[in-house]
Structures are given as structure tokens and as C-alpha cells.
Design an enzyme around this catalytic site. Structure first.
Site, PDB file in Angstrom:
ATOM      1  NE  ARG A   1      21.457   6.275  -5.908  1.00  0.00           N
ATOM      2  CZ  ARG A   1      22.697   5.625  -6.178  1.00  0.00           C
ATOM      3  NH1 ARG A   1      22.966   4.794  -4.841  1.00  0.00           N
ATOM      4  NH2 ARG A   1      23.590   5.441  -6.917  1.00  0.00           N
TER       5      ARG A   1
ATOM      6  CE  LYS B   1      17.092   4.774  -8.322  1.00  0.00           C
ATOM      7  NZ  LYS B   1      16.498   4.342  -9.476  1.00  0.00           N
TER       8      LYS B   1
ATOM      9  CG  HIS C   1      18.175   1.433 -12.701  1.00  0.00           C
ATOM     10  ND1 HIS C   1      19.578   1.757 -12.707  1.00  0.00           N
ATOM     11  CD2 HIS C   1      17.633   2.319 -12.446  1.00  0.00           C
ATOM     12  CE1 HIS C   1      19.451   3.268 -12.257  1.00  0.00           C
ATOM     13  NE2 HIS C   1      18.188   3.575 -12.333  1.00  0.00           N
TER      14      HIS C   1
ATOM     15  CB  SER D   1      21.681   8.489 -11.897  1.00  0.00           C
ATOM     16  OG  SER D   1      21.246   9.861 -12.110  1.00  0.00           O
TER      17      SER D   1
ATOM     18  CE  LYS E   1      17.146   4.838 -15.781  1.00  0.00           C
ATOM     19  NZ  LYS E   1      18.314   5.649 -15.180  1.00  0.00           N
ATOM     20  CB  THR E   2      14.719  10.715 -17.665  1.00  0.00           C
ATOM     21  OG1 THR E   2      14.981   9.915 -16.522  1.00  0.00           O
ATOM     22  CG2 THR E   2      13.537  11.707 -17.714  1.00  0.00           C
TER      23      THR E   2
ATOM     24  CG  ASP F   1      14.906   5.023 -12.523  1.00  0.00           C
ATOM     25  OD1 ASP F   1      15.610   5.246 -13.232  1.00  0.00           O
ATOM     26  OD2 ASP F   1      14.832   5.332 -11.293  1.00  0.00           O
TER      27      ASP F   1
ATOM     28  NE  ARG G   1      18.504  13.147  -9.875  1.00  0.00           N
ATOM     29  CZ  ARG G   1      18.519  12.004 -10.353  1.00  0.00           C
ATOM     30  NH1 ARG G   1      17.344  11.542 -11.353  1.00  0.00           N
ATOM     31  NH2 ARG G   1      19.615  11.027 -10.496  1.00  0.00           N
TER      32      ARG G   1
END
Length: 525
Positions: free
Chosen positions: A55, A196, A215, A233, A237-238, A252, A317
Site C-alpha cells: 500500500r 482496502k 480490522h 498486516s 490474523k490470517t 481480515d 500474497r
């Protein structure tokens, strides 16, 4: 907010669009024909995003106008004039109109039909349209016939701004107009900007309906008990939500309404750096035909993905549909959570591997959002950098942070939720000295938290942070639970801990209007 009519240039653009809601095989055929990527040996479409592999937050703006001047928190969000937006809108639609092919996805964000947002995305690249069809919620044939988009996203990586004439900071730009209900994304091919942008819009709209946007990832056990995992990130989390024996709700972005939790998306966008089948089998096995590998190195001879190779970026990713996840819960809706876990990747090596939080501490740490930006997630980040990202997602939260904190506080107290802070970062010293905590230990602590395995009568209160630390946890060495015990030099630990505590206190001064009990829930020094 009154819905604005779609500007004429966009209407003309949509009338001339080539392809609408193509299937995954059709989009893959287009991408291969256009030489946008190659097929990996597992069937995934492998693409590269060029200069932008993460990003670009400095190039992201809201249009400031009568609709947003008093609603957006401008202390955390950048603004741009409406004239700049309209000029770029005209140029971008002209650019897209001259393309031989362009691709449109029409669908939804939000698994709960009462709160879902109708969106359409116009893409220059077929692979990015495939990304949208994997990440957002696909309409049925009947829904597509009657689909009325509330927001339109235009994504044209090949259209680059000229800062001298266009009023942007660089060639790349992400501009959100809440009045015109249009997002412009140009000059960058990083697909995460599309995802996003939609998340940000929901974070603006849903609190007005009493829904807490989050989030976080979410999963549910066989007894329908839901758990939430907040974190930026790279904090896990994932990885941690893809857990054996639990159904994945989403990895997410979620909303928490009066009725429970629902996913905003229809897919996952997982980091793949150092991915292995052994450590993360659910993610590894979800990457197949229809999935996208973004900036993952691929062998020229065998087309085997090399998840270790980080020469392009650490932020490699995979994007794939929830339908590819063996243990996914579809529709992706859950009950009210009984456990919340805040994830932080502490590069200072100071925070304990797991802490139990009071409700007041939970809101303090939610507002603080302490973690470390990991390399590759944003442009220019080459090693972990300690940071505070309020709500564990400041770049995507357009409203005042206290708006989200009050919603979360209300939900936690209503549902009597247990809240934990888990450090997935460094122990035994800071980055470069200590080591990142073993994933197996983190999984064991998460399991213990979800199953209420901690004896609250034998906790130790951290004298600096006031956190409540368990003295034992199944399958975790006891010497790492109290963080100073894993440091070689206790004095060095205390110096680093006090320094971090002061950073917490300095950061929290921005929330001077928060309730006193929240302010007093921070470090004790």
C-alpha cells in the site's frame, strides 16, 4: 448522506465496458492472452505488481467537501480538493475508454444482506478483476440482473498522474469521494488498494447503522462460539484464524451488529512469505486454480512457487475465494464472540506472549493499536518499525477513533467477552537480538485462550504495564510467559520496557477526551 448521481464520464464508460462478471476461467484466459501473468504448477495465476508491492498510504486521499469536512477525522486522513478529483476522474475515464478491453465486477461487500454494500469495480487488468471476484461477494444471477451499485471503483494501473499538473503527491493516487461515491486508483497495480478502499467506505458508513466495523479475522468452533483476532498486516490474523477444528468466517474485515458477526468479504488475502504446507496447511491448500499469487517468485522451468524468495518483496500474497477453504463457514456469519484476541508484533521484544485484559485495558489497547510495521507491507518499510495504529487499522478508519472505541466497548460489556493481548513478535530481546516467537507456542496460547484454560487466581500483574500474565499455559515453556525471563539482561529489559511504556503514554495523549477509566488503564509508570 444523500446518494450522488453517477457522473456522466462514468456512465459513458460503463456503457462501453467490454466484460462484466466473467468467470474465473474466462478472466484467467484473458490475463494469459494479455500476458499479465503465468500459471503456477498449482493452478494459481502468478502476477507481479511492478514498482508498488504494498500500500502507498501517502498517496491516499479523501475528497474534502461539504459532505466530509465535519465528519472525517482529518488528523489521521489526508484531503484533496474536489476539483483535483473531478479532473482525474475525467482523465481516467478517457484513458479507460480508449482501452480495447476492460473488466467490470459487480457484487457486494458484507455477508449480512441487511448491511451489505453494492459495489462495482472497473479494471484495466483482467487479473485485478479476478482478484475482485475472489475477494468480494459474488451476486447470484438474479441479484446481478437487479444490481444497483452504491459505489464505483475505477482501477487503472497504467494511468499515472503528473503531480505538477494533477495535484497529487506522486504518479500513484487513491482518492475516495464519499459524495460522488467513486474511488479512483491509478498508477499502482497493488490489488490491496482496491480491497482496502472498500473497507474504508464501510468503516465510514456502518457506524451510522450501529454496526462496529473491525480490522480482524474471525472463526467459530463446533459449538458455534465465535472468536475475533484484531491486528495489522503481518501480525497473524490470517494464519491464526485458519485453525484446525474451527470454521473460518473470514481473515481480515468484519462487522459486529446487534445480532452477531459477519464477514465483509468473500475471500482471503493471505501473506505467503515463508508459507509451508506443514505450518499453515489451510492457507497452502487453498491456493489453486482461480487463486492469484501476487509477487511470488515462480520457477521458470517447473512453475513451482517459491514462498521463501523475498527478493521482490516480503509482502507476497495469495488471493483466493472462501469457497477454496476447506473449513470455511458459508455464509460467513457468526454469533456474538465470547473471545477477542488483539495481536501485536512487538519489535521491542518487551510485551509478554499473552496477557489477559480488563474491559478498560481492552479499550486502551484497541485505541493504542501498538504493533510493528513489518517489511514490505507498506512502501519503504525494510525492517520492523514500532508504531501505533489506532483501532488496529488507523489507515482505514475515517471517523474519530472514539466512535469505534465506544461501539466496541458497548459490545464487549453487553456480551461479557474475554479479551487477550498476544505478542506474535519478538521475545528475548528486540529485533536483531531476540527471536520471533515460535508459531506453535502462539497457537497453543490461542487454543488455551479460546478454551478458557487460564487459572485467573494464579496470574502475575506486570509492574510496568499492569497487564495480567498467566504463569502457565499448556504446551508453552513457562520461562517465556514472563518476558524478562527470556532476556539475558534483566536491566536491559526493564529499560526497554519503561521506554515502550512512555511511548504508550505519549501516544495516548491524543485521546484526552476519552473516559478516565480508559486513560488510567495504560502502563503504571
Amino acid at each position: 448522506m444523500r446518494k450522488a448521481s453517477v457522473p456522466t464520464p462514468v456512465s459513458q464508460l460503463l456503457e462501453s465496458s467490454s466484460f462484466i462478471n466473467l468467470s474465473a476461467p474466462e478472466l484467467i484466459e484473458c490475463a494469459l492472452r494479455n500476458q499479465e501473468g503465468i500459471l503456477a504448477n498449482n493452478g494459481a495465476l502468478a502476477v507481479t505488481t511492478g514498482k508498488y508491492t504494498g500500500r502507498s498510504p501517502e498517496d491516499r486521499f479523501f475528497v474534502k467537501d461539504e459532505w466530509t469536512s465535519e465528519t472525517i477525522d482529518w488528523s489521521r486522513n489526508q484531503h484533496i480538493n474536489e476539483s483535483v478529483f473531478l479532473s482525474l476522474l475525467k482523465k481516467m475515464t478517457q484513458y479507460l475508454n480508449h482501452l480495447h478491453e476492460k473488466y467490470v465486477f459487480r457484487g457486494f461487500a458484507g455477508a449480512d444482506a441487511r448491511y451489505r454494500l453494492s459495489i462495482q469495480v472497473v479494471n484495466e487488468y483482467a487479473w485485478q478483476n479476478l482478484f475482485c471476484s475472489q475477494l468480494f461477494i459474488k451476486p447470484t444471477k438474479q441479484e446481478l440482473m437487479h444490481h444497483q451499485p452504491e459505489f464505483t471503483i475505477l482501477s487503472a494501473p497504467g494511468f499515472k498522474a503528473n503531480p505538477s499538473f494533477d495535484g497529487t503527491r506522486s504518479e500513484a493516487f487513491i482518492i475516495i469521494s464519499l459524495h460522488h461515491r467513486i474511488v479512483l486508483i491509478g498508477g499502482t497495480a497493488y490489488a490491496g488498494e482496491i480491497k482496502k478502499s472498500v473497507f474504508t467506505i464501510l468503516n465510514f458508513l456502518l457506524p451510522q447503522k450501529g454496526v462496529m466495523p473491525m480490522h480482524c479475522s474471525a472463526n467459530v468452533d463446533q459449538n458455534r462460539r465465535t472468536a475475533l483476532f484484531f491486528g495489522l498486516s503481518g501480525t497473524g490474523k490470517t494464519t491464526l484464524s485458519h485453525a484446525h477444528g474451527r470454521q473460518l468466517i473470514g481473515d481480515d474485515e468484519h462487522g459486529w451488529s446487534e445480532d452477531g458477526v459477519f464477514n465483509f468479504e468473500g475471500g482471503c488475502y493471505a501473506k505467503t512469505i515463508r508459507l509451508t504446507r506443514k505450518d499453515e496447511p489451510q492457507i497452502y491448500n487453498s491456493i489453486g486454480f482461480g487463486a492469484i499469487l501476487e509477487n511470488v517468485a515462480i520457477s521458470n522451468e517447473t512453475r513451482v512457487p517459491d514462498y521463501i524468495d523475498a527478493r521482490t518483496t516480503e509482502n507476497t500474497r495469495a488471493a483466493y475465494s472462501l469457497a477454496y477453504v476447506a473449513n470455511a463457514r458459508i455464509p460467513s456469519i457468526g454469533t456474538h464472540p465470547d473471545t477477542i484476541i488483539f495481536l501485536t508484533a512487538d519489535a521491542c521484544g518487551v510485551l509478554p506472549p499473552i496477557s489477559l485484559l480488563t474491559p478498560e485495558q481492552a479499550i486502551y489497547h484497541f485505541l493504542s493499536g501498538y504493533t510493528s510495521k513489518l517489511s514490505g507491507t507498506e512502501r519503504g518499510i525494510i525492517k520492523p518499525e514500532a508504531t501505533f495504529s489506532t483501532c488496529f487499522g488507523a489507515p482505514f478508519m475515517p471517523l474519530s477513533a472514539l466512535t469505534y472505541a465506544k461501539l466496541l466497548n458497548k459490545r464487549i460489556k453487553q456480551e461479557n467477552v474475554n479479551v487477550f493481548l498476544i505478542n506474535t513478535g519478538w521475545i528475548g530481546g528486540p529485533y536483531g537480538v531476540g527471536s520471533r516467537i515460535n508459531l506453535a507456542y502462539t497457537r497453543a496460547m490461542v487454543t488455551a485462550a479460546l478454551n478458557d484454560r487460564f487459572d485467573r487466581s494464579t496470574q502475575f500483574t506486570d509492574p510496568i504495564f499492569g497487564l495480567h500474565l498467566p504463569l502457565s499455559c499448556p504446551d508453552v515453556p513457562g520461562n517465556i510467559l514472563l518476558p524478562w525471563q527470556s532476556w539475558h539482561d534483566r536491566a536491559a529489559y526493564e529499560c526497554a520496557a519503561r521506554q515502550l511504556a512512555k511511548h504508550f503514554q505519549n501516544n495516548f495523549r491524543q485521546f484526552k477526551d476519552a473516559p478516565t477509566e480508559w486513560i488510567n488503564a495504560g502502563p503504571l509508570i
